[in-house]
Write a protein that holds these residues in place. Structure first.
Motif, PDB file in Angstrom:
ATOM      1  N   GLY A 104      14.980 -52.107  61.011  1.00  0.00           N
ATOM      2  CA  GLY A 104      15.492 -52.301  62.355  1.00  0.00           C
ATOM      3  C   GLY A 104      16.716 -53.202  62.358  1.00  0.00           C
TER       4      GLY A 104
ATOM      5  N   LYS B   8       9.107 -44.786  61.040  1.00  0.00           N
ATOM      6  CA  LYS B   8       9.148 -44.211  62.386  1.00  0.00           C
ATOM      7  C   LYS B   8       9.407 -42.719  62.313  1.00  0.00           C
ATOM      8  CE  LYS B   8      14.069 -45.162  63.236  1.00  0.00           C
ATOM      9  NZ  LYS B   8      15.040 -45.847  64.137  1.00  0.00           N
TER      10      LYS B   8
ATOM     11  N   LYS C 180       5.726 -51.477  62.435  1.00  0.00           N
ATOM     12  CA  LYS C 180       6.513 -52.683  62.192  1.00  0.00           C
ATOM     13  C   LYS C 180       5.686 -53.721  61.435  1.00  0.00           C
ATOM     14  CE  LYS C 180       9.385 -52.244  66.356  1.00  0.00           C
ATOM     15  NZ  LYS C 180       9.826 -52.917  67.615  1.00  0.00           N
TER      16      LYS C 180
ATOM     17  N   ARG D 167       5.479 -58.004  61.137  1.00  0.00           N
ATOM     18  CA  ARG D 167       5.916 -59.198  61.849  1.00  0.00           C
ATOM     19  C   ARG D 167       5.403 -60.446  61.143  1.00  0.00           C
ATOM     20  NH1 ARG D 167       4.241 -62.961  65.483  1.00  0.00           N
ATOM     21  NH2 ARG D 167       2.095 -62.267  65.200  1.00  0.00           N
TER      22      ARG D 167
ATOM     23  N   ARG E 158       6.145 -45.595  65.663  1.00  0.00           N
ATOM     24  CA  ARG E 158       6.789 -46.465  64.696  1.00  0.00           C
ATOM     25  C   ARG E 158       5.814 -47.544  64.232  1.00  0.00           C
ATOM     26  NH1 ARG E 158      10.795 -48.181  69.503  1.00  0.00           N
ATOM     27  NH2 ARG E 158       9.574 -49.858  70.462  1.00  0.00           N
TER      28      ARG E 158
ATOM     29  N   THR F 220      11.057 -52.756  61.499  1.00  0.00           N
ATOM     30  CA  THR F 220      10.476 -51.416  61.467  1.00  0.00           C
ATOM     31  C   THR F 220      10.433 -50.914  60.026  1.00  0.00           C
ATOM     32  OG1 THR F 220      11.342 -50.906  63.671  1.00  0.00           O
ATOM     33  CG2 THR F 220      10.711 -49.048  62.280  1.00  0.00           C
TER      34      THR F 220
ATOM     35  N   ALA G 152      10.177 -58.372  64.738  1.00  0.00           N
ATOM     36  CA  ALA G 152       9.504 -57.579  63.712  1.00  0.00           C
ATOM     37  C   ALA G 152      10.496 -56.593  63.121  1.00  0.00           C
ATOM     38  CB  ALA G 152       8.311 -56.839  64.308  1.00  0.00           C
TER      39      ALA G 152
ATOM     40  N   ASN H 168      17.507 -57.617  61.364  1.00  0.00           N
ATOM     41  CA  ASN H 168      16.330 -58.014  60.606  1.00  0.00           C
ATOM     42  C   ASN H 168      16.499 -59.423  60.050  1.00  0.00           C
ATOM     43  OD1 ASN H 168      14.145 -58.196  58.866  1.00  0.00           O
ATOM     44  ND2 ASN H 168      15.150 -56.977  57.288  1.00  0.00           N
TER      45      ASN H 168
END
Length: 777
Positions: free
Chosen positions: A3, A176, A162, A164, A160, A173, A171, A6
């Protein structure tokens, strides 16, 4: 996948396992691209692996170690609003509350977690979040997240996953998809590493507020969810714990080595691919060191473990990242090696400086025999040409080769993101079409909202030109590069969109078709249809594929045809890929069989047979057609076939139209023949009949005209009041090759015919008042 923004210490490798199966040659290792629905109550004999949650069963549902939503979940979902909980359910409740009809074992009492994605006029469907218990650091070998997923319905937007970090809201990804699973559960795996305590979040994303389809039913479901040791994600590697399932070849000139950052600022990456996306410190990659004692042309090879033959209907796609920077960079190739014959095929090749960045590469992996994948790097100028690899992944389904510069010559693959990859519109002097295919950005149009390749408003696709003034039947061709056929089966795959707005008076969008174009022995060009669909097909991108088989040079032709002149719909394609393998046609409605014909470009092998040359079945034209009738397919002035008898002597004429030879189904199951017809004239006995003719009993046209004793009449219709085009169909039962024969009889009248289509399966006679008799002629 990573994502934006990040900030986490995570390295992610993702795989959607479909048809890539590990094993030794000769072993019985079945492909598990998706779990088919089995009879009720059938359970997996091997059971569920430790750490995997099957969500229980009817009356005993369980979240295992997962929660939905977890504590303070709303604060951890960025820019999505307050999340909602997933729902535990079974197939028994699917019609009541939503969800798939079965779990992954085919049991309608088996449990799964799902989220209903449709909105109501007063409430927008929220995102749903499911969260794991706290996980410790993964270690260098990472963890393998395994699960099965199901996306269905117009309002199902995205699933998706994630990761965290504990105590933080942001978070990253790690996986997805926004592709619907077409009624099947599909398997996914994601290999990731994390240096701190963390949780895993599974998010079901419904259509948003601006999406006109958010009110339509849909659901997203997961099953058999959990983590396993990283080594169980076969074939994947982030290189943080070593070489994984990849090994240096002993017979090359030098080895690939592990590294965290280059020692040569002129070439090589400063850090691995995933950590270069943010502030993470962890990460590694593998590279070829071109410094002393390397020489130009030295080769280093990195090979995978052995994989079994891929599923021709769903070969996997391999993705990876490469860093090729410097004035002396040599060449990187990806080879597919047959483990039995040791024959190697070049699947991907990139040469020279590609910029100071990690470049994503991808290619379809398709093989009818057990194989290995080989990365082959070649030194250019020593000390000026290191080559690095990172984050090797394998995802479900074929893909177009990227980047375009790495494609083999005339491969036919294209995502249309950079250009058209050799696909082109014919020249005007070729006179095969009168419109153009246009390469457009999704943001230029209200619909579709995204392209397929990138799933964004900034992605590109190809669409049929739609001028303000167009006519029924206006069409465009899109020609592939010239490809080389060797007699072996290939598969053409692509994504298509055939959309027409609701509310048009008589919807008639048009058609989308694929053909093979080749030169015959006489030098004439031969156009063979291989895939075709008509009119509205849905509100999203759909997957298509069809087999190709040719000797020598050939081209693929994608043809889009407008139906109604006032249509404001969309005919578009994206993500074309051509790979080895004898795939089945998808969707089934697009199968082209002998006997199919719209009569827009000839009679498709249907033969006119009559003893009187003054009365024949004739292709309609703009200047010669009965009752000024338009064709049924597109409403154009021509594009159908008819007979018209006017005999002053009152002598009845019999006119036959005979199909090409039709093959029976392999299991001898029925076929359904559909068509459209219309009658006219003053002779009330004007009739139209259909006969089934065993093909092996007919060798010469003369015999066809004199010996009809073996023909079996299966359908007939007597002229009534003219009402325009009428739909007809009849079931055909045959255990051997056969032909379909239309016979028209009249002394003052005729019939028109259009849109012949042969389908697999049973059907009832149409119209219902037509005669159905199994009598010999």
């Amino acid at each position: 996948m990573r994502g934006a923004g990040n900030l986490l210490a995570a390295t992610v490798v993702v795989v959607l396992v479909s048809s890539l199966v590990v094993g030794k040659a000769g072993e019985e290792t079945p492909s598990q691209d998706k779990k088919k629905v089995e009879p009720r109550g059938k359970r997996q004999t091997e059971g569920i692996a430790p750490g995997i949650c099957d969500f229980g069963s009817a009356g005993a549902s369980t979240w295992c170690s997962w929660s939905s939503p977890g504590p303070d979940a709303a604060s951890r979902v960025e820019n999505e609003g307050a999340p909602e909980a997933w729902t535990l359910s079974t197939g028994i409740n699917s019609l009541w509350v939503g969800g798939p009809f079965n779990d992954t074992t085919g049991d309608d009492r088996g449990g799964y977690a799902f989220h209903e994605t449709s909105s109501t006029p007063s409430k927008l469907a929220p995102l749903a979040v499911m969260e794991s218990e706290m996980q410790g650091p993964t270690g260098p070998n990472g963890k393998c997240l395994k699960f099965w997923y199901f996306l269905d319905g117009l309002s199902a937007s995205e699933l998706r996953v994630k990761v965290r970090k504990r105590g933080e809201g942001k978070a990253v990804t790690i996986w997805k998809t926004n592709d619907l699973t077409r009624g099947d559960w599909r398997e996914a795996q994601a290999l990731y590493t994390f240096t701190d305590n963390h949780t895993i979040m599974v998010e079901a994303v419904p259509a948003g507020a601006g999406d006109p389809f958010n009110i339509f039913r849909g659901h997203i479901a997961v099953d058999d969810l959990g983590t396993r040791p990283g080594q169980e994600c076969i074939g994947l590697c982030s290189f943080e714990g070593g070489m994984c399932d990849w090994n240096n070849v002993r017979t090359d000139d030098f080895d690939w080595m592990l590294g965290r950052g280059t020692q040569n600022p002129i070439t090589g990456p400063p850090r691995d691919r995933s950590s270069s996306q943010g502030e993470a410190l962890g990460g590694a990659y593998v590279f070829l060191d071109s410094s002393f004692p390397r020489r130009p042309g030295d080769v280093g090879r990195l090979e995978s473990i052995e994989f079994q033959a891929t599923d021709p209907n769903n070969p996997p796609c391999m993705r990876f990242y490469t860093y090729m920077a410097g004035r002396g960079v040599g060449r990187l190739r990806v080879l597919l090696e047959d483990v039995v014959t040791r024959k190697q095929q070049i699947m991907w090749a990139l040469q020279g400086h590609q910029g100071t960045r990690w470049v994503q590469g991808q290619l379809p992996l398709s093989s009818g025999t057990p194989f290995k994948v080989v990365f082959e790097g070649t030194v250019g100028k020593p000390r000026l040409g290191d080559i690095a690899l990172d984050d090797i992944t394998i995802v479900s389904g074929p893909c177009a080769t990227l980047p375009p510069a790495a494609m083999p010559p005339a491969s036919g693959d294209c995502t249309f993101e950079e250009d058209t990859c050799g696909w082109s519109n014919p020249g005007t002097n070729q006179r095969v079409d009168n419109l153009q295919f246009l390469r457009v950005r999704a943001a230029e149009f209200a619909f579709p909202t995204t392209d397929h390749s990138t799933g964004s408003r900034q992605g590109f696709y190809m669409k049929l030109e739609s001028p303000a003034r167009k006519q029924e039947g206006d069409h465009a061709w899109l020609l592939s590069p010239i490809m080389q056929g060797d007699g072996q089966a290939k598969c053409l795959s692509f994504w298509y969109l055939m959309f027409e707005p609701l509310g048009e008076v008589e919807p008639n969008l048009g058609s989308l078709s694929a053909f093979m174009l080749r030169e015959g022995s006489s030098g004439a060009l031969i156009l063979t249809p291989v895939w075709t669909l008509h009119n509205f097909q849905g509100l999203t991108w759909f997957f298509a594929q069809t087999p190709l088989r040719a000797e020598g040079d050939f081209q693929v032709v994608i043809e889009a045809v407008w139906g109604a002149s006032n249509s404001s719909g969309m005919l578009a394609i994206d993500d074309i890929s051509v790979f080895d393998g004898n795939c089945r046609t998808v969707p089934e409605a697009a199968v082209v069989r002998a006997g199919d014909c719209t009569f827009t470009r000839g009679s498709c092998g249907w033969t006119n047979l009559t003893s009187d040359r003054d009365f024949t079945w004739t292709l309609a034209s703009a200047v010669r057609r009965p009752l000024n009738m338009h064709d049924h397919t597109y409403g154009a002035p021509a594009g159908y076939i008819y007979f018209d008898v006017f005999n002053l002597g009152g002598r009845t004429q019999r006119l036959q139209l005979v199909s090409p030879v039709v093959e029976p189904m392999p299991d001898r199951s029925p076929l359904c023949f559909t068509f459209w017809f219309a009658g006219f004239g003053a002779d009330p006995n004007t009739s139209l009949s259909i006969y089934l003719r065993p093909s092996q009993l007919r060798s010469f046209p003369e015999q066809l005209l004199t010996d009809l004793s073996s023909d079996i009449r299966v359908w007939s219709h007597i002229l009534g009041d003219p009402v325009g085009w009428i739909f007809g169909q009849v079931q055909l039962l045959a255990s051997t090759r056969f032909q379909v024969v239309f016979e028209g009889v009249s002394f003052n009248g005729g019939f028109t015919l259009d849109d012949f289509k042969v389908y697999a399966g049973t059907c009832t006679k149409r119209p219902r008042d037509s005669s159905l008799s199994f009598s010999h002629s």
